[in-house]
Design a protein around this motif. Sequence first.
Motif, PDB file in Angstrom:
ATOM      1  N   GLN A   1     -68.441  37.649  -5.006  1.00 17.84           N
ATOM      2  CA  GLN A   1     -69.724  38.045  -5.081  1.00 17.84           C
ATOM      3  C   GLN A   1     -70.215  38.299  -3.536  1.00 17.84           C
ATOM      4  OE1 GLN A   1     -72.591  35.530  -7.032  1.00 17.84           O
ATOM      5  NE2 GLN A   1     -74.292  37.150  -7.045  1.00 17.84           N
ATOM      6  N   GLN A   3     -73.048  38.965  -0.885  1.00 14.85           N
ATOM      7  CA  GLN A   3     -74.501  38.637  -0.646  1.00 14.85           C
ATOM      8  C   GLN A   3     -74.645  38.781   0.650  1.00 14.85           C
ATOM      9  OE1 GLN A   3     -74.617  34.307  -1.889  1.00 14.85           O
ATOM     10  NE2 GLN A   3     -75.766  35.275  -3.737  1.00 14.85           N
ATOM     11  N   GLN A   5     -78.218  38.215   3.501  1.00 16.84           N
ATOM     12  CA  GLN A   5     -79.254  37.386   3.762  1.00 16.84           C
ATOM     13  C   GLN A   5     -79.924  37.687   5.190  1.00 16.84           C
ATOM     14  OE1 GLN A   5     -81.433  35.880   1.257  1.00 16.84           O
ATOM     15  NE2 GLN A   5     -82.732  36.321   2.893  1.00 16.84           N
ATOM     16  N   HIS A 115     -74.105  47.554  -0.371  1.00 19.41           N
ATOM     17  CA  HIS A 115     -74.926  46.397  -0.378  1.00 19.41           C
ATOM     18  C   HIS A 115     -75.969  45.901   0.491  1.00 19.41           C
ATOM     19  CE1 HIS A 115     -70.721  45.688  -2.424  1.00 19.41           C
ATOM     20  NE2 HIS A 115     -71.610  44.861  -3.377  1.00 19.41           N
ATOM     21  N   GLY A 117     -79.410  43.386   1.889  1.00 18.30           N
ATOM     22  CA  GLY A 117     -80.197  42.130   1.896  1.00 18.30           C
ATOM     23  C   GLY A 117     -81.542  42.400   1.200  1.00 18.30           C
ATOM     24  N   GLN A 118     -82.388  41.308   1.193  1.00 13.00           N
ATOM     25  CA  GLN A 118     -83.784  41.526   0.822  1.00 13.00           C
ATOM     26  C   GLN A 118     -84.678  41.973   1.722  1.00 13.00           C
ATOM     27  OE1 GLN A 118     -84.686  41.340  -2.715  1.00 13.00           O
ATOM     28  NE2 GLN A 118     -82.457  41.257  -2.702  1.00 13.00           N
TER      29      GLN A 118
END
Length: 126
Positions: A1, A3, A5, A115, A117-118
């Motif tokens: 997965q 991710q 951040q 992909h 990040g926030q």
Amino acid sequence: QVQLQESGGGSVQDGGSLKLSCAFSGYSGGGYCTAWFRQAPGKEREGVAARYAGGGPVVYADSVKGRFTVTQDNAKSALNLQMDMVRPEDTAMYYCAAGYLRRGSCGLGVVGYSHWGQGTQVTVSS
């Protein structure tokens, strides 16, 4: 997965410095691109810097050349953005992004970066 951040955002005065970091996982080997983007209120997302994880020069937006520096620690899967001599116009939400792109294709457009990040907010006061 996969991710990503971001961390390190905050408030800084005009002319100051700030360091952003992006911890990412799920990518292996060196055949991918990583990048920093930013988006100010009411404006489109724009590329700040991009690089190929396997090595090579970093591509910088003209607006940040000579002030921002990107480094990547492959062992730690971390992408850093050192921001020096910041200006009020650098105020934005900053995002890190990654995508499997070929060497030479790591650009400042959003296409190909699958992909994200926030985001982390950077505010520069005058």
